[in-house]
Design a protein around this motif. Sequence first.
Motif, short mmCIF file in Angstrom:
data_model
loop_
_atom_site.label_atom_id
_atom_site.label_comp_id
_atom_site.label_asym_id
_atom_site.label_seq_id
_atom_site.Cartn_x
_atom_site.Cartn_y
_atom_site.Cartn_z
N GLU A 141 8.93 -35.43 6.11
CA GLU A 141 9.79 -35.37 7.30
C GLU A 141 10.29 -33.95 7.55
O GLU A 141 10.36 -33.50 8.70
CB GLU A 141 10.95 -36.35 7.14
CG GLU A 141 10.50 -37.80 7.27
CD GLU A 141 11.59 -38.81 6.95
OE1 GLU A 141 12.59 -38.44 6.28
OE2 GLU A 141 11.44 -39.97 7.37
N ALA A 142 10.61 -33.21 6.49
CA ALA A 142 11.07 -31.82 6.65
C ALA A 142 9.96 -30.95 7.23
O ALA A 142 10.20 -30.14 8.13
CB ALA A 142 11.55 -31.27 5.31
N MET A 143 8.74 -31.11 6.73
CA MET A 143 7.62 -30.31 7.23
C MET A 143 7.28 -30.72 8.67
O MET A 143 6.97 -29.87 9.51
CB MET A 143 6.40 -30.46 6.33
CG MET A 143 6.58 -29.85 4.95
SD MET A 143 7.05 -28.09 5.01
CE MET A 143 5.55 -27.37 5.58
N ALA A 145 9.37 -31.90 10.90
CA ALA A 145 10.42 -31.34 11.76
C ALA A 145 10.20 -29.84 11.96
O ALA A 145 10.35 -29.32 13.07
CB ALA A 145 11.80 -31.60 11.16
N LYS A 146 9.81 -29.16 10.89
CA LYS A 146 9.57 -27.71 10.96
C LYS A 146 8.47 -27.38 11.97
O LYS A 146 8.55 -26.39 12.69
CB LYS A 146 9.20 -27.18 9.57
CG LYS A 146 8.88 -25.70 9.55
CD LYS A 146 8.55 -25.25 8.13
CE LYS A 146 8.18 -23.77 8.12
NZ LYS A 146 7.87 -23.30 6.78
N PHE A 147 7.45 -28.22 12.00
CA PHE A 147 6.30 -27.94 12.89
C PHE A 147 6.30 -28.79 14.15
O PHE A 147 5.33 -28.75 14.92
CB PHE A 147 4.98 -28.15 12.11
CG PHE A 147 4.78 -27.11 11.04
CD1 PHE A 147 4.41 -25.82 11.36
CD2 PHE A 147 5.00 -27.43 9.71
CE1 PHE A 147 4.24 -24.86 10.37
CE2 PHE A 147 4.83 -26.48 8.71
CZ PHE A 147 4.46 -25.18 9.04
N GLY A 148 7.38 -29.55 14.37
CA GLY A 148 7.49 -30.33 15.59
C GLY A 148 6.48 -31.45 15.70
O GLY A 148 5.99 -31.77 16.78
N THR A 151 6.42 -38.04 12.50
CA THR A 151 5.94 -38.68 11.28
C THR A 151 5.56 -40.14 11.49
O THR A 151 5.03 -40.78 10.59
CB THR A 151 7.02 -38.64 10.18
OG1 THR A 151 8.18 -39.31 10.66
CG2 THR A 151 7.34 -37.22 9.79
#
Length: 154
Positions: A141-143, A145-148, A151
């Motif tokens: 989820e963090a990755m 969110a980082k790349f838009g 999930t």
Amino acid sequence: ATLPEGWASDAAGNPTTDPAVAAEGLLRPIGAYKGTGLALMMGLLSTLLSGAAFGAELGNMADGPRPGSDGHFLAAIDIAAFVPAEDFATRLAGIAEGLRAGATAPGHERIHMPGDIERETAAAYARDGIPLTPETVAGIEAMAAKFGVSTGAL
């Protein structure tokens, strides 16, 4: 915490249950002298035939192994060169079932043969999907969110 009796020796070769003392000594192979012989033969076959490091040449418990210096040994046996393959498979299945039917130790429900747990896990994953730990989901989820990226339904 202590190690079980018979698992390790100190630097002088004396039995120890102290993990710190064992780190300066060595872990013992299963099966006493027979296990030592089996470990030696597998070590020799997996290193001498490939030119890989043997024993302390590979590294130590404190620093770990030297990358790229380990070796492996694989053997392929043409069963049909010895006995009919179907007869071998039939006997092997009977032996496995006999072992699985053996008495279990207290607290254990069954005896597993090599590959049983892996086959059962693969079937469960194929049927139910591969479970993800909360840490893995959080990382995804963090990755995302980082790349838009969405999930979906993790």
